[in-house]
Write a protein that holds these residues in place. Structure first.
Motif, PDB file in Angstrom:
ATOM      1  N   ARG A 125       0.953  20.679  -7.363  1.00 38.95           N
ATOM      2  CA  ARG A 125       1.860  19.765  -7.729  1.00 38.95           C
ATOM      3  C   ARG A 125       1.527  18.389  -7.436  1.00 38.95           C
ATOM      4  N   HIS A 126       1.283  18.447  -5.996  1.00 40.02           N
ATOM      5  CA  HIS A 126       1.012  17.244  -5.488  1.00 40.02           C
ATOM      6  C   HIS A 126      -0.318  17.377  -4.686  1.00 40.02           C
ATOM      7  N   VAL A 150      -4.848   2.705   4.694  1.00 42.81           N
ATOM      8  CA  VAL A 150      -3.950   2.259   5.936  1.00 42.81           C
ATOM      9  C   VAL A 150      -3.583   3.171   6.929  1.00 42.81           C
ATOM     10  N   THR A 151      -3.554   4.470   6.566  1.00 43.81           N
ATOM     11  CA  THR A 151      -3.191   5.336   7.674  1.00 43.81           C
ATOM     12  C   THR A 151      -4.265   5.031   9.018  1.00 43.81           C
ATOM     13  N   ARG A 152      -5.619   5.192   8.451  1.00 45.19           N
ATOM     14  CA  ARG A 152      -6.713   4.973   9.352  1.00 45.19           C
ATOM     15  C   ARG A 152      -6.680   3.711  10.283  1.00 45.19           C
ATOM     16  N   TRP A 164       1.068   6.912  14.999  1.00 48.20           N
ATOM     17  CA  TRP A 164       0.826   8.088  14.426  1.00 48.20           C
ATOM     18  C   TRP A 164       1.899   8.452  13.440  1.00 48.20           C
ATOM     19  N   GLN A 165       2.988   7.631  13.418  1.00 48.76           N
ATOM     20  CA  GLN A 165       3.938   7.862  12.385  1.00 48.76           C
ATOM     21  C   GLN A 165       4.214   6.659  11.599  1.00 48.76           C
ATOM     22  N   ALA A 166       4.939   7.002  10.376  1.00 48.69           N
ATOM     23  CA  ALA A 166       5.360   5.999   9.568  1.00 48.69           C
ATOM     24  C   ALA A 166       6.675   6.106   8.774  1.00 48.69           C
ATOM     25  N   TYR A 182       8.751   4.959   4.746  1.00 44.91           N
ATOM     26  CA  TYR A 182       8.535   4.010   3.629  1.00 44.91           C
ATOM     27  C   TYR A 182       9.646   4.655   2.894  1.00 44.91           C
ATOM     28  N   THR A 183       9.817   3.772   1.688  1.00 43.75           N
ATOM     29  CA  THR A 183      10.839   4.323   0.579  1.00 43.75           C
ATOM     30  C   THR A 183      10.138   4.295  -0.638  1.00 43.75           C
ATOM     31  N   ALA A 184      10.516   5.024  -1.822  1.00 37.74           N
ATOM     32  CA  ALA A 184       9.761   4.692  -2.974  1.00 37.74           C
ATOM     33  C   ALA A 184      10.946   5.275  -3.936  1.00 37.74           C
ATOM     34  N   PHE A 186       4.861  -2.500  -0.422  1.00 33.76           N
ATOM     35  CA  PHE A 186       4.092  -3.223  -1.302  1.00 33.76           C
ATOM     36  C   PHE A 186       2.883  -2.480  -1.689  1.00 33.76           C
ATOM     37  N   LEU A 187       2.880  -1.215  -1.991  1.00 33.12           N
ATOM     38  CA  LEU A 187       1.747  -0.470  -2.580  1.00 33.12           C
ATOM     39  C   LEU A 187       1.628  -0.760  -3.928  1.00 33.12           C
ATOM     40  N   CYS A 188       0.624  -1.432  -4.341  1.00 33.42           N
ATOM     41  CA  CYS A 188       0.573  -1.663  -5.850  1.00 33.42           C
ATOM     42  C   CYS A 188      -0.812  -1.632  -6.458  1.00 33.42           C
ATOM     43  N   ASN A 217       2.564  -6.766 -11.570  1.00 37.36           N
ATOM     44  CA  ASN A 217       2.295  -5.124 -11.588  1.00 37.36           C
ATOM     45  C   ASN A 217       3.170  -4.442 -10.577  1.00 37.36           C
ATOM     46  N   TYR A 218       4.270  -5.018  -9.927  1.00 37.80           N
ATOM     47  CA  TYR A 218       4.808  -4.288  -8.954  1.00 37.80           C
ATOM     48  C   TYR A 218       6.083  -3.475  -9.620  1.00 37.80           C
ATOM     49  N   VAL A 219       6.944  -3.169  -8.829  1.00 33.46           N
ATOM     50  CA  VAL A 219       8.036  -2.169  -9.295  1.00 33.46           C
ATOM     51  C   VAL A 219       8.858  -2.589 -10.484  1.00 33.46           C
ATOM     52  N   VAL A 254      -3.746   2.174  10.930  1.00 32.75           N
ATOM     53  CA  VAL A 254      -2.425   2.389  11.738  1.00 32.75           C
ATOM     54  C   VAL A 254      -2.968   3.241  12.958  1.00 32.75           C
ATOM     55  N   HIS A 255      -3.768   4.320  12.656  1.00 30.26           N
ATOM     56  CA  HIS A 255      -3.958   5.374  13.829  1.00 30.26           C
ATOM     57  C   HIS A 255      -4.856   4.357  14.622  1.00 30.26           C
ATOM     58  N   LEU A 256      -5.903   3.400  14.314  1.00 31.15           N
ATOM     59  CA  LEU A 256      -6.803   2.558  15.146  1.00 31.15           C
ATOM     60  C   LEU A 256      -5.725   1.661  16.229  1.00 31.15           C
TER      61      LEU A 256
HETATM   62  C1  YNC Z   1       4.546   5.803  -4.144  1.00 32.48           C
HETATM   63  N1  YNC Z   1       5.215   4.935  -4.470  1.00 32.48           N
HETATM   64  O1  YNC Z   1       2.254  11.342  -6.206  1.00 32.48           O
HETATM   65  P1  YNC Z   1       0.250  13.497  -5.762  1.00 32.48           P
HETATM   66  S1  YNC Z   1       6.805   2.162  -2.791  1.00 32.48           S
HETATM   67  C2  YNC Z   1       3.645   7.274  -2.333  1.00 32.48           C
HETATM   68  N2  YNC Z   1       4.331   6.374  -2.914  1.00 32.48           N
HETATM   69  O2  YNC Z   1      -0.141  11.886  -5.590  1.00 32.48           O
HETATM   70  P2  YNC Z   1      -2.872   7.195  -8.547  1.00 32.48           P
HETATM   71  C3  YNC Z   1       2.708   7.660  -4.488  1.00 32.48           C
HETATM   72  N3  YNC Z   1       2.505   7.958  -3.147  1.00 32.48           N
HETATM   73  O3  YNC Z   1       1.608  13.564  -6.272  1.00 32.48           O
HETATM   74  P3  YNC Z   1      -1.139   5.140  -9.683  1.00 32.48           P
HETATM   75  C4  YNC Z   1       3.655   6.788  -4.888  1.00 32.48           C
HETATM   76  N4  YNC Z   1       3.533   6.809  -6.334  1.00 32.48           N
HETATM   77  O4  YNC Z   1      -1.034  13.802  -6.733  1.00 32.48           O
HETATM   78  C5  YNC Z   1       2.453   7.509  -6.547  1.00 32.48           C
HETATM   79  N5  YNC Z   1       2.229   8.255  -5.629  1.00 32.48           N
HETATM   80  O5  YNC Z   1      -0.109  14.056  -4.440  1.00 32.48           O
HETATM   81  C6  YNC Z   1       1.015   9.148  -5.457  1.00 32.48           C
HETATM   82  N6  YNC Z   1       3.249   1.395  -9.297  1.00 32.48           N
HETATM   83  O6  YNC Z   1      -2.434   8.228  -7.285  1.00 32.48           O
HETATM   84  C7  YNC Z   1       1.537  10.283  -6.523  1.00 32.48           C
HETATM   85  N7  YNC Z   1       4.744   0.564  -5.983  1.00 32.48           N
HETATM   86  O7  YNC Z   1      -3.659   6.103  -8.002  1.00 32.48           O
HETATM   87  C8  YNC Z   1      -0.036  10.893  -6.613  1.00 32.48           C
HETATM   88  O8  YNC Z   1      -1.414   6.629  -9.317  1.00 32.48           O
HETATM   89  C9  YNC Z   1      -1.048   9.846  -6.432  1.00 32.48           C
HETATM   90  O9  YNC Z   1      -2.415   4.635 -10.282  1.00 32.48           O
HETATM   91  C10 YNC Z   1      -1.673   9.282  -7.479  1.00 32.48           C
HETATM   92  O10 YNC Z   1      -0.885   4.469  -8.326  1.00 32.48           O
HETATM   93  C11 YNC Z   1       0.561   4.867  -7.894  1.00 32.48           C
HETATM   94  O11 YNC Z   1       5.145   0.576  -1.443  1.00 32.48           O
HETATM   95  C12 YNC Z   1       1.143   3.328  -7.583  1.00 32.48           C
HETATM   96  O12 YNC Z   1       5.701   1.536  -7.713  1.00 32.48           O
HETATM   97  C13 YNC Z   1       2.606   3.357  -6.810  1.00 32.48           C
HETATM   98  O13 YNC Z   1       1.418  -0.033  -8.602  1.00 32.48           O
HETATM   99  C14 YNC Z   1       0.235   2.364  -6.672  1.00 32.48           C
HETATM  100  O14 YNC Z   1       1.840   3.119  -9.880  1.00 32.48           O
HETATM  101  C15 YNC Z   1       1.078   2.429  -8.913  1.00 32.48           C
HETATM  102  O15 YNC Z   1      -0.029   5.274 -10.604  1.00 32.48           O
HETATM  103  C16 YNC Z   1       2.034   1.297  -9.033  1.00 32.48           C
HETATM  104  O16 YNC Z   1      -3.341   8.029  -9.628  1.00 32.48           O
HETATM  105  C17 YNC Z   1       4.145  -0.095  -9.557  1.00 32.48           C
HETATM  106  O17 YNC Z   1      -0.264   8.804  -5.824  1.00 32.48           O
HETATM  107  C18 YNC Z   1       4.750  -0.319  -8.059  1.00 32.48           C
HETATM  108  C19 YNC Z   1       5.090   0.610  -7.210  1.00 32.48           C
HETATM  109  C20 YNC Z   1       5.252   1.468  -4.966  1.00 32.48           C
HETATM  110  C21 YNC Z   1       6.234   0.950  -4.110  1.00 32.48           C
HETATM  111  C22 YNC Z   1       5.775   1.538  -1.540  1.00 32.48           C
HETATM  112  C23 YNC Z   1       5.697   2.577  -0.355  1.00 32.48           C
HETATM  113  C24 YNC Z   1       4.407   3.208  -0.530  1.00 32.48           C
HETATM  114  C25 YNC Z   1       4.289   4.434   0.563  1.00 32.48           C
HETATM  115  C26 YNC Z   1       2.898   5.077   0.589  1.00 32.48           C
HETATM  116  C27 YNC Z   1       2.806   6.356   1.390  1.00 32.48           C
HETATM  117  C28 YNC Z   1       2.646   5.716   3.009  1.00 32.48           C
HETATM  118  C29 YNC Z   1       2.237   6.826   3.779  1.00 32.48           C
HETATM  119  C30 YNC Z   1       2.182   6.282   5.302  1.00 32.48           C
HETATM  120  C31 YNC Z   1       1.022   5.949   5.634  1.00 32.48           C
HETATM  121  C32 YNC Z   1       0.787   5.443   7.082  1.00 32.48           C
HETATM  122  C33 YNC Z   1       0.827   6.585   7.965  1.00 32.48           C
HETATM  123  C34 YNC Z   1       0.453   6.590   9.506  1.00 32.48           C
HETATM  124  C35 YNC Z   1       0.429   6.808  10.575  1.00 32.48           C
END
Ligand code: YNC
Ligand code: MG
Length: 388
Positions: free
Chosen positions: A1-2, A157-159, A167-169, A171-173, A137-139, A69-71, A161-163
């Motif tokens: 699924r994910h 970004v994880t890499r 080791w923890q983060a 986020y909201t979505a 701001f993932l976009c 292109n954002y939310v 952050v690890h540097l």
């Molecule tokens: C999302 N928002 O499930 P699976 S919030 C995390 N956060 O993976 P692709 C997301 N993951 O399910 P696209 C996500 N949205 O197969 C999708 N995913 O395991 C997952 N939208 O990637 C999704 N900004 O590149 C799937 O998808 C995989 O081309 C699919 O890109 C996604 O900033 C996105 O809503 C969101 O710009 C970039 O749709 C795009 O669709 C977009 O094929 C509009 O990705 C803007 C938008 C998100 C706002 C945000 C928080 C982000 C958190 C990211 C996770 C951080 C983890 C911690 C890292 C540091 C660790 C340390 C230590």
């Protein structure tokens, strides 16, 4: 699924209900020498760029990527329009790392087509204060969606952050991923109901006329609380004490020091507004409220192009009832010409939302932790954290 998230150290859906798993880090840190030294590979047409947000050109590029292109809401009527001043504030708190401001460019044209950011924060989970990254701001540009670019950006970004030996983060979505620590709801308080209805943000209620609706949401011209005033730099120590004490009651909350309070809560024009109540007798700071400014672009309306929204940030009441404090916040937001005041159902917000005529929004906001397990999901009222 994910396919991606199943490989990451996050709470997995199959673990839900398994109360034998311990709370805390999922994976132990590795020696820094074992952290991958080179960036992850991008598809060949693209390259990584570390963004200097202080550069006018780079800030413009990030701003434009997000503005286009954002939310968006589920009906694609509105899109967040973070201002450049806001982005500079959001990305440069005390101790920030430039290496965590990550862009992706097209090699040939240098056009910026994707972005992700982290900032450092000390987040307390129950009685442990954990050094974390807040990811935001993932976009990815609309034309490059669903090509699995997001997982590469998250790994990069994880890499980085690890540097920094973190080791923890958190986020909201708006989307459900493995696994929310809490699921919150936005509530909206109309300040300019006519415009909100005209642009399709809200609808005229059943058996309501426009003039009755305007009357329903009318607010006093000026605030009512004696000693209610804007926060100043000299208030930083008192506000820090007040807010630290208040946040200590929540399960997850930031561990703010005076530097954090100065950065996040000292008023900044069109970015963040903060008010406090100074007792007219003792000059003690007894109450505090704040909101940040995040307009939304209105997509395809003839008459209006932006919605001016205030978002409730951190509020503390010890003497002034929270209801009265937030009513004063609504009054100042109205004075400053905001169209709507938004608040999540976090902290004690539930105690004023209905009474102050906030209505529930559609769509949820899910909170997450990376590489930190908690035993079971929290109620929104157990969260003392607001991300931008
Ligand atoms: C999302 N928002 O499930 P699976 S919030 C995390 N956060 O993976 P692709 C997301 N993951 O399910 P696209 C996500 N949205 O197969 C999708 N995913 O395991 C997952 N939208 O990637 C999704 N900004 O590149 C799937 O998808 C995989 O081309 C699919 O890109 C996604 O900033 C996105 O809503 C969101 O710009 C970039 O749709 C795009 O669709 C977009 O094929 C509009 O990705 C803007 C938008 C998100 C706002 C945000 C928080 C982000 C958190 C990211 C996770 C951080 C983890 C911690 C890292 C540091 C660790 C340390 C230590
Ligand atoms: Mg993609």
């Amino acid at each position: 699924r994910h396919k991606f998230w199943e490989t990451q150290p996050v709470g997995q859906f199959k673990e839900i209900g398994n109360t034998s798993l311990p709370e805390g880090p999922i994976e132990a840190p590795t020696p820094l020498s074992e952290v991958k030294q080179e960036p992850y590979n991008l598809p060949n047409l693209y390259e990584w760029v570390t963004c200097d947000i202080n550069s006018e050109e780079v800030c413009d590029e990030i701003y434009n990527l997000l503005a286009n292109n954002y939310v968006e809401d589920d009906e694609n009527m509105f899109r967040f329009n973070y201002s450049k001043e806001f982005l500079r504030w959001a990305l440069q708190p005390p101790g920030y790392f430039k290496s965590w401001h990550i862009g992706v460019r097209v090699k040939s044209s240098k056009k910026m087509v994707a972005f992700i950011s982290g900032i450092p924060a000390r987040i307390r989970v129950r009685d442990e204060v954990v050094n974390m990254a807040e990811i935001n701001f993932l976009c990815v540009h609309k034309k490059l969606r669903t090509k699995r670019l997001a997982p590469v950006m998250i790994k990069e970004v994880t890499r980085r952050v690890h540097l920094e030996n973190i080791w923890q983060a958190t986020y909201t979505a708006g989307v459900v991923l493995p696994t929310p620590i809490a699921t919150c709801q936005y509530w909206h308080r109309s300040l300019n109901p006519k415009k909100l209805i005209d642009v399709g943000f809200s609808r005229l209620g059943a058996r309501m006329t426009m003039s009755r609706t305007i009357k329903l949401y009318k607010l006093p011209e000026s605030t009512v609380t004696q000693g209610f005033r804007k926060m100043k730099i000299l208030d930083v120590p008192a506000v820090t004490r007040l807010i630290r004490n208040y946040l200590s009651q929540f399960v997850v909350a930031p561990d703010f020091d005076e530097h954090d309070v100065e950065h996040w809560l000292l008023p900044k024009e069109n970015v963040v507004d903060s008010y406090l109540v100074e007792s007219p007798e003792t000059h003690e700071v007894t109450d505090f409220c704040s909101f940040y400014t995040l307009p939304s672009s209105i997509l395809g309306n003839q008459n209006y192009s932006t919605l001016k929204a205030a978002y409730s940030f951190y509020n503390v009441s010890t003497k002034t009832p929270l209801l009265q404090l937030m009513n004063d916040a609504l009054i100042v937001a109205k004075q400053r010409d905001y169209d709507v005041f938004n608040a999540l159902d976090v902290m004690h917000n539930e105690t004023f939302l209905k009474e102050l005529k906030f209505g529930p929004g559609d769509g949820k906001l899910h909170y997450y932790l990376y590489n930190y397990r908690i035993r079971h999901a929290l109620n929104p009222s157990e969260l003392g954290l607001v991300l931008l």
